[in-house]
Design an enzyme around this catalytic site. Structure first.
Site, short mmCIF file in Angstrom:
data_model
loop_
_atom_site.label_atom_id
_atom_site.label_comp_id
_atom_site.label_asym_id
_atom_site.label_seq_id
_atom_site.Cartn_x
_atom_site.Cartn_y
_atom_site.Cartn_z
N SER A 23 0.78 -1.24 -0.02
CA SER A 23 -0.04 -0.12 -0.04
C SER A 23 0.89 1.18 -0.17
O SER A 23 0.32 2.41 -0.04
CB SER A 23 -0.93 -0.02 1.18
OG SER A 23 -2.17 -0.83 0.87
N LYS B 230 -0.17 3.89 -2.42
CA LYS B 230 -1.11 4.74 -2.39
C LYS B 230 -0.54 6.13 -2.43
O LYS B 230 -1.18 7.11 -2.49
CB LYS B 230 -1.90 4.24 -1.33
CG LYS B 230 -2.97 3.18 -1.54
CD LYS B 230 -3.87 2.89 -0.38
CE LYS B 230 -4.55 1.75 -0.62
NZ LYS B 230 -3.91 0.48 -0.30
N SER C 51 -6.38 3.17 4.52
CA SER C 51 -5.64 2.40 3.23
C SER C 51 -6.61 1.62 2.31
O SER C 51 -6.33 0.35 2.29
CB SER C 51 -4.54 1.42 3.83
OG SER C 51 -3.69 0.95 2.96
N LYS D 180 2.78 6.37 5.45
CA LYS D 180 2.18 5.44 4.93
C LYS D 180 2.73 4.01 5.32
O LYS D 180 3.77 3.99 5.08
CB LYS D 180 1.92 5.38 3.36
CG LYS D 180 0.85 4.52 2.97
CD LYS D 180 -0.67 5.04 3.20
CE LYS D 180 -1.57 3.97 2.69
NZ LYS D 180 -1.68 2.79 3.70
#
Length: 320
Positions: A53, A56, A108, A215
């Site tokens: 992720s 992202k 997420s 993140k």
């Protein structure tokens, strides 16, 4: 138009004179000075690995760069059916890009990633093309995207260096910074008598002094990953750990190493006037001056070794 690149020349002390390098469990890791992009610590930083992720970060960057965040997005069946981490979007539901952006970066949410991709580019496929185009613009040579969310896919990879560089680009945007530093918020949930409660999955922002983001990521193939960012005074650092057995311990070791050993120094050249030659222009040269002094993280012993030069960025690949 004249483009110039600022080049900071540094002479580095031998590693034996620096503080002890922390033991990092991650298969790849980096610590970068956010201001200058200088790499302060590196472990297999150009190794291509699945980024989960952390993908992202690019999705969010494209969304904030595209703008029109009040635009209403109608959730598609494809977005609703995107698996694993989600905010339970339903086909036909309407949310703003801004709401979906928070769902993307706090929870997420993979369904939010697809909904945003479709809103910005018209389809997930076209958005992925934009992601790869932006990666090339940013010279992320060890990065390729196959989707906007980070679920394991063939040809979907990045590196610690590229992810730090990508996060550094994102941190230039005030909205990006605000979103990733948000600890919790509620989103509308049409058809329900309660709102969606979002909590930032990145625990670094609550457990580390000065943390600013960025993140987390996990898939079975990628393992646990984290891009971190923190500041102490004027010193701002970005860290990346990929496939780590303890993302927070590794990240905190990296950041502690940076804050305990480096300091931010401004090269006092802002008022220096430089001439840049012009080809096929109305004059042979123009005068350029920096808006502000360039800054860089240095070890105390390096402060006297800094030098400064402005160079025309059009002079081939060696000019920056």
């Amino acid at each position: 138009m004249i483009f110039v690149a600022i080049i900071l020349f540094l002479s580095f002390q031998p590693k034996s004179e620096a503080a002890e390098i922390p033991d990092i469990s991650a298969k790849a890791a980096i610590l970068m000075d956010e201001s200058s992009g200088r790499v302060l610590l590196a472990k297999d930083v150009h190794q291509r690995m699945p980024q989960a992720s952390l993908t992202k970060i690019m999705t969010a960057l494209l969304v904030v760069e595209h703008g029109d965040l009040d635009k209403q997005v109608v959730v598609s069946k494809h977005a609703e059916e995107t698996g694993e981490s989600s905010i339970w979007l339903e086909e036909g539901e309407v949310l703003s890009r801004n709401d979906l952006l928070y769902g993307l970066m706090l929870a997420s949410a993979n369904d939010a990633a697809v909904a945003l991709a479709e809103s910005v580019a018209g389809s997930e496929e076209l958005f992925v093309r934009q992601m790869n185009n932006r990666a090339r613009e940013l010279n992320l040579s060890d990065t390729h995207f196959a989707n906007p969310h980070g679920l394991d896919a063939e040809g979907h990879y990045s590196s610690a260096f590229d992810l730090a560089s990508l996060a550094r680009e994102g941190m230039k945007n005030p909205l990006f910074r605000d979103v990733i530093a948000t600890k919790e918020m509620n989103l509308p949930w049409p058809g329900h008598s309660w709102e969606r409660a979002l909590f930032n999955k990145n625990k670094l922002i609550t457990r580390y002094q000065g943390a600013r983001g960025v993140k987390t990521g996990y898939t079975r193939t990628a393992g646990c990953c984290l891009v971190g960012a923190a500041h102490r005074g004027d010193l701002k650092l970005i860290s990346v750990v990929m496939n780590s057995s303890d993302i927070y311990s590794d990240t905190e070791k990296l950041l502690d190493y940076g804050f305990n050993n480096y300091e931010m120094v401004a090269v006092a050249e802002k008022d220096k006037v430089n001439g840049v030659n012009v080809k096929d222009g109305t004059s042979k040269s123009v005068v350029v001056k920096l808006e502000k002094d360039p800054t860089v993280a240095v070890l105390p012993i390096e402060k006297s070794q800094l030098s400064f030069k402005i160079r025309d960025s059009r002079r081939g690949s060696g000019s920056g």
